[in-house]
Design a protein around this motif. Structure first.
Motif, short mmCIF file in Angstrom:
data_model
loop_
_atom_site.label_atom_id
_atom_site.label_comp_id
_atom_site.label_asym_id
_atom_site.label_seq_id
_atom_site.Cartn_x
_atom_site.Cartn_y
_atom_site.Cartn_z
N THR A 6 -6.98 -8.43 -5.87
CA THR A 6 -6.92 -8.13 -4.44
C THR A 6 -7.07 -9.39 -3.62
OG1 THR A 6 -7.84 -5.92 -4.83
CG2 THR A 6 -7.97 -6.79 -2.59
N SER A 22 0.83 -1.21 0.00
CA SER A 22 0.00 0.00 0.00
C SER A 22 0.86 1.26 0.00
CB SER A 22 -0.93 0.01 1.22
OG SER A 22 -0.19 -0.10 2.42
N THR A 64 -13.34 -3.13 -1.10
CA THR A 64 -13.04 -3.77 -2.38
C THR A 64 -13.54 -5.20 -2.40
OG1 THR A 64 -11.04 -2.39 -2.56
CG2 THR A 64 -11.17 -4.32 -3.99
N TYR A 115 -1.48 -7.56 1.73
CA TYR A 115 -2.39 -6.78 2.56
C TYR A 115 -3.01 -7.73 3.58
CZ TYR A 115 -2.23 -3.79 -1.62
OH TYR A 115 -1.82 -3.04 -2.69
N TYR A 134 -9.20 -0.68 0.48
CA TYR A 134 -7.99 0.13 0.36
C TYR A 134 -8.19 1.47 1.05
CZ TYR A 134 -6.34 -3.16 -3.19
OH TYR A 134 -5.92 -4.28 -3.85
#
Length: 614
Positions: free
Chosen positions: A403, A132, A377, A412, A371
């Motif tokens: 993702t 990120s 998302t 993430y 995000y």
């Protein structure tokens, strides 16, 4: 004089930088202490330098002058005292030069070792930051921080800060001796201190601000250059050379203006300091000469006092000289600390352990991820995959497919829910050991500058030559590699630009194959390939995926149709799930998209057949 306080104002973060780097400095403690002792010796010897001249003026030039009060000197014949004074001057200056050499080299070596280690840790820290951070940061600016800012800070420490440190010590010693020599002259010299303060306060602040702005512009220039060079093919295709050149030129021109402005301010500060030093010297010389004529002061004492006065103002002159460097070094240090203060969003939890050998059973339990807060998302993703099963993630661009696979790699962490492998939350394992058991083939088959052998070996640095060749064969890459001029030792250009798209993709597949990981992620692996290359790559992917838990992100539903489980994702939610036949029977979104692609493919085949007939 009085400028150590002003030094702190000019460098508000320099002390913070020193404090931050103190653990690194402690590792060089012996060298730093030795350099400091050499510096103190230099200061002491510099304080002795004018005294041989005092004896010459007071006892040789004027033999009837006032006695020094030192019997050993007062009993010497003038000629003997003259030669001893000359010899003493050479000896003191020689020893001072030797001490100065030791302190300069020692501090330079200390600074170089410390900041080299800081640079290495900064690079490691940059690599550890979450994806990120890197998606928002500019690569060129980060390069400036790692390379240029550290280099500038090192230069400033060695060429500006450490000399100023020595001069400050000299200043303290000389001011004390001047008070001892003659209080009235010292008070007269102090009359110019307020003027020094006013002059340096205004100009130094402006220099610092301009220097900080210049470093920011240099970072923007580096980001523009890195962006355009990294995408040079697209730049040329769209004829954007002049657009980027104008952007870079504009930034460069602004940086030039800031640099010129900083130099003008530095020059103004130096000349102002020169003038104030001349005024202080003139006042002391005028009053000192009167005292000598009135026999209230010896010529030698006046000479020593003026020598000390000149050297006492040297830190002020050096400060004016190095203000620009110090300001740039401060700005660079602030940027380095800012980067070091960035915390990875994804970190190993306390007590995280190395992952065992995975079987490949993957579960998503109520996963939600965003995000940006308030804009999820992925929403409530829930499914499981058995070991060796192939799962296709399909849906329109931006639906959250990539993702989802990024969460498996822990690029993430989900905002809610958990991902399990073989029944254990992946956050219980170290990120390195988790990713070591997952192979990835991306849409953009990025290769690094180096040989083909090295690029395949990046997948498993400890792989044997036999394993690398076997991986290349699995990827249908061995034959074309053998036909290259240097075979596996052929050096590819940066990002693999010297190879075709199909060749790059097959090397990327070989890099994934040599890893021998139980879990495989394929992110649009055939996008952009012609029909011939696509067929070769699909064959390689089938061999690569054999026996592995595989996640396939595919817009081409003919590739997705072979999967054991298909997940149709839209707006971050799983709308449909099942096998190809089940989803076609359901006649939902997947079936609609598949039929649309089938019709388009048939149309393309007919057009191609017509073209061949003609």
């Amino acid at each position: 004089m009085g400028h150590p306080q002003k030094l702190q104002e000019i460098m508000p973060s320099f002390w913070q930088i020193l404090q931050r780097f103190w653990p690194y400095i402690q590792k060089q403690q012996a060298l730093a202490i030795g350099s400091l002792l050499a510096l103190l010796a230099e200061v002491g010897l510099r304080l002795l330098e004018p005294w041989p001249l005092k004896f010459v003026f007071d006892r040789v030039v004027d033999p009837t002058g006032e006695a020094s009060g030192i019997p050993l000197i007062d009993n010497l014949a003038p000629t003997t005292l003259l030669w001893l004074s000359a010899l003493g001057l050479v000896l003191v200056t020689g020893l001072r030069s030797l001490a100065a050499y030791g302190s300069t080299v020692g501090f330079a070596l200390t600074g170089t070792r410390v900041l080299t280690e800081v640079r290495n840790d900064l690079y490691r820290h940059l690599q550890s930051l979450s994806l990120s951070f890197h998606t928002k940061a500019k690569g060129g600016e980060l390069t400036i921080r790692v390379i240029s800012d550290i280099g500038l800070l090192k230069d400033v420490v060695v060429t500006a800060f450490l000399p100023l440190l020595g001069n400050v010590l000299i200043l303290v010693g000389m001011v004390a001796l001047m008070f001892w020599l003659h209080l009235e002259l010292m008070l007269l010299a102090l009359l110019t201190v307020p003027l020094f303060y006013i002059a340096t306060a205004r100009l130094s602040s402006q220099i610092r601000d301009v220097s900080r702005k210049q470093r920011q512009r240099e970072g923007a220039m580096a980001a523009t250059a890195a962006e355009s060079i990294g995408a040079i093919k697209i730049v040329k295709t769209l004829s954007l050379e002049e657009t980027f050149a104008q952007t870079f030129s504009g930034q460069s021109h602004k940086s030039l203006k800031d640099g010129v402005k900083a130099k003008r301010l530095e020059a103004s500060l130096e000349r102002t300091v020169d003038l104030l030093i001349a005024i202080a010297t003139a006042i002391v010389l005028g009053r000192g000469a009167q005292l000598v004529l009135n026999n209230a002061l010896t010529p030698g004492d006046l000479l020593v006092f003026l020598s000390y006065l000149k050297n006492a103002f040297k830190p002020v002159k050096d400060f004016a000289k190095y203000t620009g460097r110090l300001a740039k070094g401060t700005a660079a240090g602030e940027r380095i600390i800012d980067l070091l203060d960035q915390k990875p969003e994804v970190q190993d939890l306390p007590g995280a352990k190395p992952a065992p050998q995975f079987q490949g059973y993957v579960q998503f339990e109520n996963i939600t991820f965003a995000y940006e807060p308030g804009h999820p998302t992925l929403k409530d993703i829930d499914f499981s995959v058995a070991p060796g099963q192939q799962v296709a993630l399909v849906g329109h661009s931006g639906s959250g497919k990539s993702t989802l696979t990024s969460l498996i790699l822990r690029l993430y962490d989900p905002d809610r829910g958990c991902i399990l492998i073989d029944g254990y939350d992946i956050r219980e394992y170290t990120a390195v050991s988790l990713r070591a058991q997952i192979s990835v083939v991306l849409q953009e088959s990025l290769l690094f500058a180096g040989s083909i052998w090295e690029n395949i070996a990046y997948g498993s640095p400890n792989a044997t030559p036999e394993q690398i060749i076997t991986a290349a064969k699995i990827a249908n890459a061995h034959d074309f590699i053998q036909n290259l001029p240097q075979g596996y030792d052929t050096v590819v250009g940066e990002r693999g630009v010297t190879l075709s798209g199909g060749q790059r993709q097959r090397i990327a597949i070989a890099r994934a194959a040599v890893r021998q990981a139980p879990i495989l992620i394929l992110d649009e692996p055939t996008t952009g390939l012609d029909q011939e290359n696509e067929q070769v790559v699909v064959e390689a992917l089938e061999r690569l995926a054999w026996g592995k838990t595989t996640f396939i992100i595919a817009h081409d539903l003919y590739l997705a149709a072979r999967a054991d489980l298909i997940l149709y994702i839209e707006n971050g939610c799983i709308l449909e799930r099942g096998t190809h036949q089940e989803l076609m029977q359901a006649n939902g979104r997947y079936a609609e998209l598949y039929n649309l692609q089938a019709a388009q493919r048939d149309l393309n085949n007919r057009q191609e057949a017509t073209h061949v007939t003609r």
